[in-house]
Enzyme design. Structure first.
Site, short mmCIF file in Angstrom:
data_model
loop_
_atom_site.label_atom_id
_atom_site.label_comp_id
_atom_site.label_asym_id
_atom_site.label_seq_id
_atom_site.Cartn_x
_atom_site.Cartn_y
_atom_site.Cartn_z
N ASN A 133 -52.68 -91.27 3.50
CA ASN A 133 -52.23 -92.10 4.53
C ASN A 133 -52.08 -93.48 3.93
O ASN A 133 -52.85 -93.99 3.41
CB ASN A 133 -53.56 -92.39 5.40
CG ASN A 133 -53.64 -93.48 6.36
OD1 ASN A 133 -52.14 -93.73 6.78
ND2 ASN A 133 -54.51 -93.82 7.17
N LYS A 182 -50.85 -96.02 5.18
CA LYS A 182 -51.05 -97.20 5.98
C LYS A 182 -49.63 -97.95 5.99
O LYS A 182 -48.69 -97.62 6.03
CB LYS A 182 -52.23 -97.98 5.62
CG LYS A 182 -53.54 -97.01 5.59
CD LYS A 182 -55.10 -97.90 5.46
CE LYS A 182 -55.79 -96.78 4.84
NZ LYS A 182 -57.26 -97.36 5.35
N HIS A 209 -56.78 -92.84 14.55
CA HIS A 209 -57.54 -93.53 13.42
C HIS A 209 -58.17 -94.78 13.80
O HIS A 209 -57.99 -95.60 14.69
CB HIS A 209 -56.23 -93.93 12.37
CG HIS A 209 -56.80 -94.17 11.19
ND1 HIS A 209 -57.42 -95.66 10.74
CD2 HIS A 209 -56.87 -93.80 9.76
CE1 HIS A 209 -57.91 -95.59 9.42
NE2 HIS A 209 -57.59 -94.57 8.87
N GLU A 238 -58.64 -97.62 12.46
CA GLU A 238 -58.00 -99.04 12.63
C GLU A 238 -57.04 -99.13 13.85
O GLU A 238 -57.09 -100.36 14.42
CB GLU A 238 -57.09 -98.92 11.38
CG GLU A 238 -57.96 -99.03 10.16
CD GLU A 238 -57.36 -98.59 8.89
OE1 GLU A 238 -56.05 -98.34 8.81
OE2 GLU A 238 -57.95 -98.52 7.87
N GLU A 292 -64.03 -89.14 9.81
CA GLU A 292 -63.86 -90.45 8.95
C GLU A 292 -65.07 -91.51 9.33
O GLU A 292 -64.74 -92.26 10.41
CB GLU A 292 -62.31 -90.99 9.00
CG GLU A 292 -61.59 -90.12 8.73
CD GLU A 292 -60.23 -91.09 8.08
OE1 GLU A 292 -60.18 -90.88 6.98
OE2 GLU A 292 -59.66 -91.80 9.07
N GLY A 310 -62.23 -97.42 3.04
CA GLY A 310 -61.77 -98.57 2.42
C GLY A 310 -62.95 -99.28 2.05
O GLY A 310 -62.47 -100.39 1.31
N SER A 337 -63.15 -93.36 1.23
CA SER A 337 -63.29 -93.81 0.09
C SER A 337 -63.37 -92.39 -0.99
O SER A 337 -64.28 -92.67 -2.02
CB SER A 337 -64.46 -94.49 -0.04
OG SER A 337 -64.35 -95.75 0.52
#
Ligand code: PEP
Length: 247
Positions: A8, A10, A89, A91, A165, A171, A208
């Site tokens: 991914n 991003k 996701h 985000e 996730e 991250g 991560s």
């Protein structure tokens, strides 16, 4: 490769030439490369073995098009060569207002019109601090809403991949304990079992993942692969992860 590795990217990299270089370095069977929309075509042309995925899609599939400013349709993604799409996701859920209802519409349409879906789910740090069973309930609730109305035959096909996730691991450099993610993956498979006539969907771990923790994550049979963000942008690091996943 037994495991599925999803890259991914991003909102990266900053140029098409970098995207092409990155794609060439990630081009292995069992890898799904998910660049931003503007680089999809160039990345597709650079790939020989890996699959192409998008990071989002509109929740309807207007053919030939429609009045939906800024959106990209399933047909457009398919025409450019994408076979996967990442949906849900955190985000997008947390910063862009995507609700489970919107995600459900997107998952339904994507599966109905022939895109494979990587559905991301995962709990916040405060939920996880309440314990693993609280996290499981949270994830179960998300999956239930996100898959509402989708026939079990579709869920049991290999068109649906769940990416677990935990938000606090994305991250941050603080990956989940592999045994905890493995137990969550097993929980998700068990929970989906009645809907999938025993064909368990693949469950990935994301958060991560690096070459330093990949082996400990992949040694768990319940975990079918990884969704990799930051490390997928570093060619040598990502190659190491792919190599570990291939063992
Ligand atoms: C992600 O993008 O979903 C992700 C897991 O990112 P990272 O690997 O950087 O934590």
């Amino acid at each position: 490769m037994n495991k599925l590795i999803v890259a991914n990217w991003k909102m990266n990299p900053s140029s098409e030439s970098e995207a092409i270089q990155l794609a060439k370095a990630s081009d292995e069977k069992g890898v799904v490369v998910c660049p931003p929309f503007p680089f999809l075509g160039a990345v597709k042309n650079a790939l020989r073995k890996a699959d192409l995925g998008a990071q989002d899609v509109f929740w309807q599939n207007p053919i030939p098009g429609g009045a939906f400013t800024g959106e990209v349709s399933i047909s457009m993604l398919k025409k450019i060569g994408a076979s996967y799409v990442i949906l849900g996701h955190s985000e997008r859920r947390n910063y862009l207002g995507e609700t489970d209802e919107i995600i459900n519409q997107k998952v339904k349409s994507a599966l109905a019109f022939g895109l494979k879906v990587i559905l991301c789910v995962g709990e916040s740090l405060s939920t996880r601090r309440e314990g693993l069973s609280q996290a499981e309930s949270f994830v179960k609730n998300q999956i239930t809403k996100d898959l509402k109305g989708i026939p079990s035959s579709v869920i049991s096909s290999k068109s649906l991949v769940i990416a677990y996730e935990p938000i606090w691991a994305i991250g941050t450099g603080k990956a989940d304990k592999p045994e905890d993610s493995a137990s969550m993956a097993a929980y998700i498979k068990d929970f989906l079992k009645p809907k999938t006539s025993n064909l368990k969907p693949n469950v990935l771990y994301g958060g991560s993942v690096t070459s330093l923790n990949a082996a400990r994550i992949f040694e768990h049979q319940e975990i079918d692969g990884a969704l990799v963000g930051g490390a997928s942008l570093k060619t040598e690091e990502f190659k190491k992860i792919i190599k570990i996943a291939s063992k």
